[in-house]
Each structure stands twice: as structure tokens, then as C-alpha cells.
Design an enzyme around this catalytic site. Sequence first.
Site, PDB file in Angstrom:
ATOM      1  N   LYS A 174       0.852  -1.186   0.000  1.00  0.00           N
ATOM      2  CA  LYS A 174       0.000   0.000   0.000  1.00  0.00           C
ATOM      3  C   LYS A 174       0.893   1.244   0.000  1.00  0.00           C
ATOM      4  O   LYS A 174       1.525   1.570   1.004  1.00  0.00           O
ATOM      5  CB  LYS A 174      -0.914   0.040   1.232  1.00  0.00           C
ATOM      6  CG  LYS A 174      -2.035   1.073   1.015  1.00  0.00           C
ATOM      7  CD  LYS A 174      -2.683   1.538   2.295  1.00  0.00           C
ATOM      8  CE  LYS A 174      -1.928   2.653   2.948  1.00  0.00           C
ATOM      9  NZ  LYS A 174      -1.883   3.908   2.163  1.00  0.00           N
ATOM     10  N   GLY A 227       7.166   5.366   7.831  1.00  0.00           N
ATOM     11  CA  GLY A 227       6.228   6.488   7.967  1.00  0.00           C
ATOM     12  C   GLY A 227       6.424   7.166   9.305  1.00  0.00           C
ATOM     13  O   GLY A 227       7.493   7.089   9.918  1.00  0.00           O
ATOM     14  N   THR A 229       6.145   8.249  13.297  1.00  0.00           N
ATOM     15  CA  THR A 229       6.312   7.501  14.551  1.00  0.00           C
ATOM     16  C   THR A 229       4.956   7.163  15.182  1.00  0.00           C
ATOM     17  O   THR A 229       4.761   6.058  15.705  1.00  0.00           O
ATOM     18  CB  THR A 229       7.204   8.307  15.515  1.00  0.00           C
ATOM     19  OG1 THR A 229       8.508   8.377  14.926  1.00  0.00           O
ATOM     20  CG2 THR A 229       7.318   7.657  16.882  1.00  0.00           C
ATOM     21  N   THR A 231       2.124   6.627  13.676  1.00  0.00           N
ATOM     22  CA  THR A 231       1.539   5.512  12.924  1.00  0.00           C
ATOM     23  C   THR A 231       2.258   4.215  13.282  1.00  0.00           C
ATOM     24  O   THR A 231       1.614   3.158  13.424  1.00  0.00           O
ATOM     25  CB  THR A 231       1.649   5.764  11.399  1.00  0.00           C
ATOM     26  OG1 THR A 231       1.221   7.088  11.133  1.00  0.00           O
ATOM     27  CG2 THR A 231       0.814   4.791  10.610  1.00  0.00           C
ATOM     28  N   GLU A 249      10.366   1.749  10.139  1.00  0.00           N
ATOM     29  CA  GLU A 249      11.348   2.814   9.895  1.00  0.00           C
ATOM     30  C   GLU A 249      10.590   4.119  10.062  1.00  0.00           C
ATOM     31  O   GLU A 249       9.714   4.448   9.254  1.00  0.00           O
ATOM     32  CB  GLU A 249      11.940   2.649   8.489  1.00  0.00           C
ATOM     33  CG  GLU A 249      13.312   3.264   8.367  1.00  0.00           C
ATOM     34  CD  GLU A 249      13.257   4.728   8.008  1.00  0.00           C
ATOM     35  OE1 GLU A 249      13.395   5.555   8.953  1.00  0.00           O
ATOM     36  OE2 GLU A 249      13.088   5.051   6.839  1.00  0.00           O
ATOM     37  N   CYS A 283      13.687  11.452   5.964  1.00  0.00           N
ATOM     38  CA  CYS A 283      13.875  11.140   7.392  1.00  0.00           C
ATOM     39  C   CYS A 283      15.329  11.277   7.816  1.00  0.00           C
ATOM     40  O   CYS A 283      15.622  11.384   9.001  1.00  0.00           O
ATOM     41  CB  CYS A 283      13.339   9.743   7.691  1.00  0.00           C
ATOM     42  SG  CYS A 283      14.030   8.493   6.606  1.00  0.00           S
ATOM     43  N   GLU A 384       9.832  16.383  15.192  1.00  0.00           N
ATOM     44  CA  GLU A 384      10.147  16.246  13.771  1.00  0.00           C
ATOM     45  C   GLU A 384       9.259  17.188  12.961  1.00  0.00           C
ATOM     46  O   GLU A 384       8.033  17.062  12.992  1.00  0.00           O
ATOM     47  CB  GLU A 384       9.928  14.795  13.318  1.00  0.00           C
ATOM     48  CG  GLU A 384      10.390  14.577  11.895  1.00  0.00           C
ATOM     49  CD  GLU A 384      10.141  13.179  11.365  1.00  0.00           C
ATOM     50  OE1 GLU A 384       9.062  12.620  11.596  1.00  0.00           O
ATOM     51  OE2 GLU A 384      11.043  12.654  10.673  1.00  0.00           O
TER      52      GLU A 384
HETATM   53  O1  TXE Z   1       2.590   9.550   7.563  1.00  0.00           O
HETATM   54  P1  TXE Z   1       1.855   8.221   7.914  1.00  0.00           P
HETATM   55  P2  TXE Z   1       1.987  11.007   7.416  1.00  0.00           P
HETATM   56  C1  TXE Z   1       6.692  11.606   9.453  1.00  0.00           C
HETATM   57  C2  TXE Z   1       6.723  13.112   9.262  1.00  0.00           C
HETATM   58  C3  TXE Z   1       5.318  13.419   8.906  1.00  0.00           C
HETATM   59  C4  TXE Z   1       4.585  12.464   9.804  1.00  0.00           C
HETATM   60  C5  TXE Z   1       3.206  12.126   9.389  1.00  0.00           C
HETATM   61  O2  TXE Z   1       7.057  13.740  10.477  1.00  0.00           O
HETATM   62  O3  TXE Z   1       4.976  14.752   9.162  1.00  0.00           O
HETATM   63  O4  TXE Z   1       5.365  11.293   9.770  1.00  0.00           O
HETATM   64  O5  TXE Z   1       3.175  11.833   8.014  1.00  0.00           O
HETATM   65  C6  TXE Z   1      -0.078   4.558   6.150  1.00  0.00           C
HETATM   66  N1  TXE Z   1      -2.243   1.379   9.553  1.00  0.00           N
HETATM   67  N2  TXE Z   1       7.099  10.862   8.285  1.00  0.00           N
HETATM   68  O6  TXE Z   1       0.799  11.222   8.290  1.00  0.00           O
HETATM   69  O7  TXE Z   1       0.432   8.460   8.250  1.00  0.00           O
HETATM   70  C7  TXE Z   1      -0.340   5.728   5.232  1.00  0.00           C
HETATM   71  O8  TXE Z   1      -1.481   5.522   4.463  1.00  0.00           O
HETATM   72  C8  TXE Z   1      -1.526   1.112   8.454  1.00  0.00           C
HETATM   73  C9  TXE Z   1       8.386  10.251   8.348  1.00  0.00           C
HETATM   74  O9  TXE Z   1       1.792  11.242   5.996  1.00  0.00           O
HETATM   75  O10 TXE Z   1       2.702   7.510   8.875  1.00  0.00           O
HETATM   76  C10 TXE Z   1       0.959   5.733   4.425  1.00  0.00           C
HETATM   77  O11 TXE Z   1       0.903   4.743   3.417  1.00  0.00           O
HETATM   78  N3  TXE Z   1      -1.013   2.062   7.653  1.00  0.00           N
HETATM   79  C11 TXE Z   1       8.595   9.289   7.266  1.00  0.00           C
HETATM   80  C12 TXE Z   1       2.004   5.357   5.461  1.00  0.00           C
HETATM   81  O12 TXE Z   1       1.277   4.726   6.512  1.00  0.00           O
HETATM   82  C13 TXE Z   1      -1.235   3.342   7.977  1.00  0.00           C
HETATM   83  C14 TXE Z   1       7.970   9.507   5.972  1.00  0.00           C
HETATM   84  C15 TXE Z   1       2.770   6.539   6.055  1.00  0.00           C
HETATM   85  O13 TXE Z   1       1.852   7.503   6.491  1.00  0.00           O
HETATM   86  C16 TXE Z   1      -1.989   3.702   9.114  1.00  0.00           C
HETATM   87  C17 TXE Z   1       6.674  10.125   6.069  1.00  0.00           C
HETATM   88  C18 TXE Z   1      -2.499   2.655   9.927  1.00  0.00           C
HETATM   89  N4  TXE Z   1      -3.199   2.883  11.028  1.00  0.00           N
HETATM   90  C19 TXE Z   1       6.306  10.791   7.195  1.00  0.00           C
HETATM   91  N5  TXE Z   1      -2.051   5.046   9.191  1.00  0.00           N
HETATM   92  C20 TXE Z   1       9.908   8.599   7.177  1.00  0.00           C
HETATM   93  N6  TXE Z   1      10.287   7.869   8.219  1.00  0.00           N
HETATM   94  O14 TXE Z   1      10.577   8.647   6.151  1.00  0.00           O
HETATM   95  C21 TXE Z   1      -1.355   5.533   8.130  1.00  0.00           C
HETATM   96  N7  TXE Z   1      -0.878   4.501   7.382  1.00  0.00           N
END
Ligand code: TXE
Length: 481
Positions: A174, A227, A229, A231, A249, A283, A384
Amino acid sequence: MIQLKNYINDEFLEPIQNEWLDNYNPSNGSVYGQLPNSSLEDVNLAYEAAKKAFESWSQTSLEKRSAILLKIARLIEDNLNRFAEAESKDNGKPITLAKSIDIPRAASNFRFFGHAITQFHSESHETKSEKTINYTLRHPLGVVGCISPWNLPLYLLTWKIAPALAAGNCVIAKPSEITPYTAFLLGEICNEAGLPKGVLNIVHGLGTTTGQAIVEHPNIKAISFTGGTETGKIIAKTAAPMFKKISLELGGKNPNIIFADCDYEKMLTTTVKSSFSNQGQICLCGSRIFVEASLFEQFKTDFIERVSQLTVGHPSNESTQVGALVSKAHIEKVLSFIDRVDSNGGKLLHGGKRVRIKGHEDGYYLTPTIIQVDSNSCHLNQEEIFGPVVTIMPFDSEYKVLEMANDVKYGLSATVWTNNLKRSLFFSEQLECGIIWVNTWMQRDLRTPFGGIKSSGVGREGGFEALRFFTETKNICINYE
Ligand code: TXE
């Protein structure tokens, strides 16, 4: 309007409940497409296809699996421009970056794991005195879930899919609902490369529904996630009682520590990149810059001058160095940090304003922002921001800067600039994070372990670490007396 579809069992399918999400172009704020908002039924359909495909894919010879992955890599390269344009349009990143980094790296991920799987091995241990020989088997897990974010869409999605497939698993992937376009195109490439049907399934939708359905699925054996932290916590909470393997990660708040004895020019050029590449939405960006006091004023002046020369512009323009942030919600989040600079003891040195690009006034552009802080405990240094925003702060002792570098909940990466060997060894040993760069940034060797500690995640990706994650270990002990 581009209408993206799910890729299940080699076919492009509409979501079963016919629910759709809008896909935005961050360079001008317009809706340019739709993607499925998939439900549990779509995830179940993908699971059934993957389960069926597993029997044969897991038994397919390494040579054949490898050849298919190498072909996918080649086809991504053959379609470089198409992929890069889609990525840039979806994410807002400069087209030059998508062409030089994102898409080539997606191809490298497939090529690397296509080769790595042919070298993957397990152990055997003989104990002569007891006349035993132990050997270890590594079997693919079955059907696994790969969930990826929006900042490096195809790059990070393929970083998970490639090792999972190489190791003989079938995948339900996904991509982020904010940047689904290149994942959709990948489906076409996989068909052309002859990947058997059902081996890879790409299901689009929201994290809280589609993503959650993948994590909750009782028969999906592992979740590899990149994604936020928060989440990551939800995923861990859901998956742990089901005893799934998880690789997380997550976010970072990485220190960039600059000593006066560094190679100044190289440090300056690299620090501009480590601060603002991909609009600071990586990140691994070094968002907390600590500079030795004797160098601080010179660094401040030169850094501001270099950063002020960066061209903020439309992503499709070849001269653009800083494109659009990924979404309206995200630019608002980043601006909310900048709005609170003064009340948190910070001083805005440069940037901090929205940029209106002629003809694209509703795009999500922001000037690269430099803030001076006088304490590492302020929220600008602790949270962050994940945008084109860095803080700078002087330090006058090694021990003090080490303490500040480690005094944060994250532990992903760190950069140290010094020509003192003992100091670089000391900091490499003492910094609390998973990845350290000395006198460089973001030089990646795909064989190396990649990931963080503390709130930056659990587990490691890359090289054999990834192949170990995507396999289950079984030890066999034979007595040959
Ligand atoms: O990421 P999400 P978001 C950090 C950065 C950013 C914050 C939030 O600080 O501002 O995270 O970003 C899926 N069960 N990073 O809200 O939501 C979602 O659909 C399963 C750091 O956009 O974590 C997407 O495919 N999946 C980072 C993925 O998780 C779920 C890169 C990431 O989205 C879910 C991006 C759930 N309950 C943001 N909820 C890095 N480490 O590189 C969401 N998703």
C-alpha cells in the site's frame, strides 16, 4: 483526470465499494486524479491472489526470480522519464531529483535484491565431540504487507517490495494515498516483466482503513512499514498481539555536528543538501545543526548566503532546486512550527515564508528556513518538522554537543564533520542512532543495515538484513553418531 486502480492478480481493478479519493498536484493545489479508497474486501481479494501465487513463487528457482527482478529494474530505467514526471507531479519534488535519485534508486532496489538473493546463505554448525551438525533453513514467510510513505514514494516502496519478492514471498503493498501514481505505473512494469500473477498486489487507500486492514489481516505474516512515529505505534500495537514480524522505519531529528577542523567547503555544500534536499522531507535530513563556537559566526553567514541562492520553483522546471511541499496539510503543519519560533526562544535567520510562484499561486512552496536556537530542549529541536526547516546552535565542548545530540527521542542518523580521527571514532561509538555519516551525508551502500533506534524504529532494512526479515529461520540438528 487520471484514474488509478488497484493492481490485483495482474489486473487493474476498481475498488469493490466504488469509493474514491482525490489525488492532488502540490505544485498548484489542483486535483488531477482519483485513486481507490480500498476496503477490507479489496485487501481480502489481494490476499487470496497472493496466497494462491505463493505456492509456486516460493518454489520458483532463484535464477528465475532474480531474472524477473532484474527485468523490472531495466524496465523502470527504460521508463525513467515517465516515472520521474509522475513522481514529480504527485509529490512536488523537482523533476531533476526524481530523474537523478528517486527513479534510478527504485531500479537499483530491484537490481540489488535480484543479485543479493543469489548470494543469500544460511549457517551450519558442526560439533564433532557430540557428533552433531546443525543447519539452518530460511523459508519465505508467505504473504507480507509493505506500507510506504509519500516523501520518496517509489524509492521506499520498492525498497520493501524487492527484498520481499526476492526472498520468495508474495506481497500486498500500500503506497501512501498522497503519492500513489508511480506505484500504479509499477504494476504495468511488473506485468511486462513477466512477474506471475498475484505475486505482487498493490492496493490503494487511506492508512486508517486500507492500511489498517492489511495490518489486522490474520494471515498476513509480516508488516514492513516506513512512515510517522505515531503511525508506527499503532501498527506495533495492532501487530504485536498477532505475533507478526514488524519492521518499522520511523521519524528522525538528526544532529549535524560541525567541528572547526572540518573540510569547510565540502561541509558547507553538503550541509545545504542535508538540510533542504527534497524540501527537507527525508527522514535522514540533518535538521539540528550544531556548530563549534569558534566557527559559528562564519558558518552562519556563509550558510545563509548559500541557502538564499537556492531556487524555489515549479517542480517541472529544470532549474528548480526546492520544489513544492507534498500537501496543504503538510505545509500548514510546517508553518505552524515557524509561527511559534519566537515563543520558543528561536530567532528566524532566513526564510519562513510561503512563496507564490507565478501561474501556480496555490502551490505549496516555502522558502528554506534557518532558525537559530539557544537550547536543544525547545520543541523546534525536539519535534520532527519534516520540512525545509533547520535550526543552528553553537557549542563549545565535545561532551556538551554529544549530550545534546543524544537528548532527543529519535535515533535515526547523525552526521559528524571533523578531520580528527579519534573524535570521529568517539562520536561514532557514542551517538545513539542507527546510521552515522562522517564527513559525508546520504552516501548509501545498499548492502548496509538501514534503520534507527529509540522512536525512530525497530529492525533494519537493506542487504541481507532485509532478506532475513522476510524469511523465517528453522534450525535442524542431526546426530550422525
Ligand atoms: O505519515 P503516515 P503522514 C513523518 C513526518 C510526517 C509524519 C506524518 O514527520 O509529518 O510522519 O506523516 C499509512 N495502519 N514521516 O501522516 O500516516 C499511510 O497511508 C496502516 C516520516 O503522511 O505515517 C501511508 O501509506 N497504515 C517518514 C504510510 O502509513 C497506515 C515519511 C505513512 O503515512 C496507518 C513520512 C495505519 N493505522 C512521514 N495510518 C519517514 N520515516 O521517512 C497511516 N498509514
